[in-house]
Write a protein that holds these residues in place. Structure first.
Motif, PDB file in Angstrom:
ATOM      1  N   TRP A 170       0.830  -1.205   0.000  1.00 44.91           N
ATOM      2  CA  TRP A 170       0.000   0.000   0.000  1.00 44.91           C
ATOM      3  C   TRP A 170       0.865   1.256   0.000  1.00 44.91           C
ATOM      4  CZ3 TRP A 170      -5.240  -0.723  -0.327  1.00 44.91           C
ATOM      5  CH2 TRP A 170      -6.039   0.418  -0.244  1.00 44.91           C
ATOM      6  N   SER A 171       2.051   1.175   0.585  1.00 48.28           N
ATOM      7  CA  SER A 171       2.916   2.351   0.677  1.00 48.28           C
ATOM      8  C   SER A 171       3.404   2.811  -0.694  1.00 48.28           C
ATOM      9  CB  SER A 171       4.123   2.058   1.580  1.00 48.28           C
ATOM     10  OG  SER A 171       4.989   1.104   0.989  1.00 48.28           O
ATOM     11  N   TYR A 172       3.392   1.928  -1.683  1.00 43.99           N
ATOM     12  CA  TYR A 172       3.840   2.306  -3.021  1.00 43.99           C
ATOM     13  C   TYR A 172       2.868   3.295  -3.677  1.00 43.99           C
ATOM     14  CZ  TYR A 172       7.470  -1.320  -3.158  1.00 43.99           C
ATOM     15  OH  TYR A 172       8.590  -2.077  -2.914  1.00 43.99           O
ATOM     16  N   PHE A 173       1.625   3.269  -3.250  1.00 49.84           N
ATOM     17  CA  PHE A 173       0.599   4.086  -3.895  1.00 49.84           C
ATOM     18  C   PHE A 173       0.008   5.160  -2.982  1.00 49.84           C
ATOM     19  CE2 PHE A 173       0.518  -0.308  -5.435  1.00 49.84           C
ATOM     20  CZ  PHE A 173       0.887  -0.111  -6.755  1.00 49.84           C
ATOM     21  N   ASP A 174       0.245   5.037  -1.684  1.00 48.72           N
ATOM     22  CA  ASP A 174      -0.362   5.967  -0.737  1.00 48.72           C
ATOM     23  C   ASP A 174       0.286   7.345  -0.847  1.00 48.72           C
ATOM     24  OD1 ASP A 174      -2.117   6.341   1.738  1.00 48.72           O
ATOM     25  OD2 ASP A 174      -0.161   7.020   2.471  1.00 48.72           O
ATOM     26  N   LYS A 175      -0.549   8.370  -0.817  1.00 43.14           N
ATOM     27  CA  LYS A 175      -0.066   9.744  -0.844  1.00 43.14           C
ATOM     28  C   LYS A 175      -0.809  10.544   0.226  1.00 43.14           C
ATOM     29  CE  LYS A 175       0.970   9.747  -5.814  1.00 43.14           C
ATOM     30  NZ  LYS A 175       2.432   9.708  -5.629  1.00 43.14           N
ATOM     31  N   PRO A 176      -0.144  11.447   0.913  1.00 39.17           N
ATOM     32  CA  PRO A 176       1.252  11.859   0.692  1.00 39.17           C
ATOM     33  C   PRO A 176       2.248  11.204   1.623  1.00 39.17           C
ATOM     34  CG  PRO A 176       0.165  13.450   2.097  1.00 39.17           C
ATOM     35  CD  PRO A 176      -0.863  12.388   1.794  1.00 39.17           C
ATOM     36  N   TYR A 177       1.819  10.244   2.456  1.00 41.69           N
ATOM     37  CA  TYR A 177       2.673   9.771   3.545  1.00 41.69           C
ATOM     38  C   TYR A 177       3.316   8.405   3.320  1.00 41.69           C
ATOM     39  CZ  TYR A 177       0.210  13.564   5.835  1.00 41.69           C
ATOM     40  OH  TYR A 177      -0.327  14.796   6.140  1.00 41.69           O
ATOM     41  N   LYS A 178       3.032   7.748   2.194  1.00 41.39           N
ATOM     42  CA  LYS A 178       3.614   6.432   1.880  1.00 41.39           C
ATOM     43  C   LYS A 178       3.385   5.441   3.020  1.00 41.39           C
ATOM     44  CE  LYS A 178       7.323   8.050  -1.178  1.00 41.39           C
ATOM     45  NZ  LYS A 178       8.778   8.014  -1.448  1.00 41.39           N
ATOM     46  N   GLN A 179       2.175   5.387   3.513  1.00 43.05           N
ATOM     47  CA  GLN A 179       1.853   4.492   4.625  1.00 43.05           C
ATOM     48  C   GLN A 179       1.359   3.146   4.125  1.00 43.05           C
ATOM     49  OE1 GLN A 179      -0.935   7.376   6.380  1.00 43.05           O
ATOM     50  NE2 GLN A 179       0.134   7.059   8.322  1.00 43.05           N
ATOM     51  N   GLY A 180       1.818   2.077   4.782  1.00 41.94           N
ATOM     52  CA  GLY A 180       1.182   0.787   4.613  1.00 41.94           C
ATOM     53  C   GLY A 180      -0.096   0.772   5.438  1.00 41.94           C
ATOM     54  N   LEU A 181      -0.909  -0.276   5.274  1.00 35.69           N
ATOM     55  CA  LEU A 181      -2.152  -0.348   6.051  1.00 35.69           C
ATOM     56  C   LEU A 181      -1.869  -0.408   7.544  1.00 35.69           C
ATOM     57  CD1 LEU A 181      -4.285  -2.795   3.861  1.00 35.69           C
ATOM     58  CD2 LEU A 181      -4.309  -0.286   3.888  1.00 35.69           C
ATOM     59  N   HIS A 182      -0.781  -1.049   7.927  1.00 37.72           N
ATOM     60  CA  HIS A 182      -0.423  -1.115   9.343  1.00 37.72           C
ATOM     61  C   HIS A 182       0.008   0.262   9.856  1.00 37.72           C
ATOM     62  CE1 HIS A 182       2.918  -1.943   6.720  1.00 37.72           C
ATOM     63  NE2 HIS A 182       3.815  -1.860   7.678  1.00 37.72           N
ATOM     64  N   ASP A 183       0.636   1.073   8.991  1.00 38.29           N
ATOM     65  CA  ASP A 183       0.969   2.444   9.375  1.00 38.29           C
ATOM     66  C   ASP A 183      -0.294   3.275   9.585  1.00 38.29           C
ATOM     67  OD1 ASP A 183       3.867   2.453   9.276  1.00 38.29           O
ATOM     68  OD2 ASP A 183       3.670   2.225   7.109  1.00 38.29           O
ATOM     69  N   LYS A 184      -1.268   3.101   8.709  1.00 33.25           N
ATOM     70  CA  LYS A 184      -2.506   3.854   8.838  1.00 33.25           C
ATOM     71  C   LYS A 184      -3.218   3.507  10.145  1.00 33.25           C
ATOM     72  CE  LYS A 184      -3.425   4.818   3.980  1.00 33.25           C
ATOM     73  NZ  LYS A 184      -3.313   6.290   4.192  1.00 33.25           N
ATOM     74  N   ALA A 185      -3.216   2.218  10.496  1.00 34.67           N
ATOM     75  CA  ALA A 185      -3.880   1.801  11.738  1.00 34.67           C
ATOM     76  C   ALA A 185      -3.206   2.419  12.966  1.00 34.67           C
ATOM     77  CB  ALA A 185      -3.874   0.274  11.844  1.00 34.67           C
ATOM     78  N   ALA A 186      -1.890   2.564  12.908  1.00 37.45           N
ATOM     79  CA  ALA A 186      -1.151   3.078  14.066  1.00 37.45           C
ATOM     80  C   ALA A 186      -0.796   4.553  13.969  1.00 37.45           C
ATOM     81  CB  ALA A 186       0.145   2.270  14.240  1.00 37.45           C
ATOM     82  N   LYS A 187      -1.114   5.190  12.802  1.00 34.60           N
ATOM     83  CA  LYS A 187      -0.770   6.594  12.576  1.00 34.60           C
ATOM     84  C   LYS A 187       0.735   6.807  12.644  1.00 34.60           C
ATOM     85  CE  LYS A 187      -5.228   8.282  14.341  1.00 34.60           C
ATOM     86  NZ  LYS A 187      -5.758   6.970  14.729  1.00 34.60           N
ATOM     87  N   THR A 188       1.466   6.011  11.884  1.00 37.47           N
ATOM     88  CA  THR A 188       2.917   6.117  11.827  1.00 37.47           C
ATOM     89  C   THR A 188       3.372   6.293  10.388  1.00 37.47           C
ATOM     90  OG1 THR A 188       3.148   3.698  11.682  1.00 37.47           O
ATOM     91  CG2 THR A 188       3.288   4.689  13.884  1.00 37.47           C
ATOM     92  N   VAL A 189       4.620   6.687  10.225  1.00 37.48           N
ATOM     93  CA  VAL A 189       5.278   6.743   8.924  1.00 37.48           C
ATOM     94  C   VAL A 189       6.665   6.133   9.082  1.00 37.48           C
ATOM     95  CG1 VAL A 189       4.046   8.751   7.996  1.00 37.48           C
ATOM     96  CG2 VAL A 189       6.097   9.100   9.410  1.00 37.48           C
ATOM     97  N   VAL A 190       7.301   5.841   7.944  1.00 37.21           N
ATOM     98  CA  VAL A 190       8.685   5.342   7.956  1.00 37.21           C
ATOM     99  C   VAL A 190       9.549   6.381   7.267  1.00 37.21           C
ATOM    100  CG1 VAL A 190      10.246   3.498   7.273  1.00 37.21           C
ATOM    101  CG2 VAL A 190       7.905   2.944   7.946  1.00 37.21           C
ATOM    102  N   VAL A 191      10.554   6.880   7.977  1.00 38.02           N
ATOM    103  CA  VAL A 191      11.415   7.934   7.459  1.00 38.02           C
ATOM    104  C   VAL A 191      12.853   7.452   7.361  1.00 38.02           C
ATOM    105  CG1 VAL A 191       9.954   9.777   8.345  1.00 38.02           C
ATOM    106  CG2 VAL A 191      11.817   8.892   9.778  1.00 38.02           C
ATOM    107  N   SER A 192      13.632   8.112   6.520  1.00 42.73           N
ATOM    108  CA  SER A 192      15.042   7.770   6.349  1.00 42.73           C
ATOM    109  C   SER A 192      15.868   8.318   7.507  1.00 42.73           C
ATOM    110  CB  SER A 192      15.570   8.350   5.019  1.00 42.73           C
ATOM    111  OG  SER A 192      14.917   7.786   3.914  1.00 42.73           O
ATOM    112  N   THR A 193      16.942   7.615   7.813  1.00 44.31           N
ATOM    113  CA  THR A 193      17.892   8.082   8.842  1.00 44.31           C
ATOM    114  C   THR A 193      19.242   8.402   8.230  1.00 44.31           C
ATOM    115  OG1 THR A 193      18.580   5.817   9.350  1.00 44.31           O
ATOM    116  CG2 THR A 193      16.768   6.740  10.640  1.00 44.31           C
ATOM    117  N   THR A 194      19.379   8.243   6.921  1.00 44.67           N
ATOM    118  CA  THR A 194      20.655   8.511   6.277  1.00 44.67           C
ATOM    119  C   THR A 194      20.486   9.593   5.215  1.00 44.67           C
ATOM    120  OG1 THR A 194      20.203   6.736   4.656  1.00 44.67           O
ATOM    121  CG2 THR A 194      21.488   6.177   6.616  1.00 44.67           C
TER     122      THR A 194
END
Length: 208
Positions: A184-208
């Protein structure tokens, strides 16, 4: 249903969380329009879909992690935990299924699925609550963050995220659900969330 408070109006991250967003500069110092957020964020965005207000929640956070790198990190984590599941179930004589001329022992399959769910959820919850990173995410330079404030997710938030991802994976539709939830993150905009991210209100960000 998640009991997490909506972004911007709930529990604040701990003071010692190195990833939480910093407060804006005091009024009267610097530009009257504020300091532009790093990483290309914008103080004015498309609005928070969770009702947090018009400001962009990503302002001041690192860029979102590429979906392809997220997929690779997930595969690394899946393989590592799957090896542990296989070793434990092999050691106690529980295989995915046993077939003979008369029947298939579904009880053993259920036991392995339950063990897999516990280990996957436990692994994700412990690792992400501690640092926002599983081993796969750490090696590939990314972390999980709360959408509203950029901090490391709490145990409750991470447990919700992990359960949504791994319970269907373990018990019924491993490949299909993983592809849907993570893909789902491949198509989600604007936060690139998977369904599990949406359920928890999280995002995945880069650290580098």
């Amino acid at each position: 249903m998640s009991s997490e408070p909506p972004p911007g109006s709930g529990q604040q991250p701990p003071d010692d969380d190195p990833f939480r967003k910093q407060p804006p500069p005091a009024e009267g110092s610097g530009s009257p329009y504020g300091t532009p957020p790093p990483y290309g964020g914008s103080p004015q965005g498309g609005g928070d879909p969770y009702g947090g207000g018009p400001a962009d929640p990503l302002a001041g956070m690192p860029p979102l992690a590429p979906s392809g790198r997220r997929t690779l990190a997930r595969i690394i984590d899946m393989i590592m935990v799957a090896v542990v599941v296989w070793l434990i179930t092999w050691g106690v004589g529980v295989s995915e299924f046993d077939v003979n001329s008369d029947n298939m022992q579904y009880g053993k399959s259920l036991a392995q699925s339950a063990l897999a769910a516990v280990l996957y959820i436990g692994y994700d919850t412990i690792m992400i609550t501690r640092s926002g990173q599983t081993l796969g995410k750490k090696w590939l330079g990314m972390r999980v963050a709360n959408l509203d404030n950029g901090s490391t997710p709490s145990t409750q938030t991470t447990l919700i995220r992990s359960a949504v991802l791994w319970i269907p994976f373990a018990f019924c539709c491993a490949c299909i659900w993983t592809a849907i939830a993570g893909g789902w993150s491949y198509f989600d905009k604007p936060y690139k969330q998977g369904l599990h991210d949406k359920a928890a209100k999280t995002v995945v960000v880069s650290t580098t």
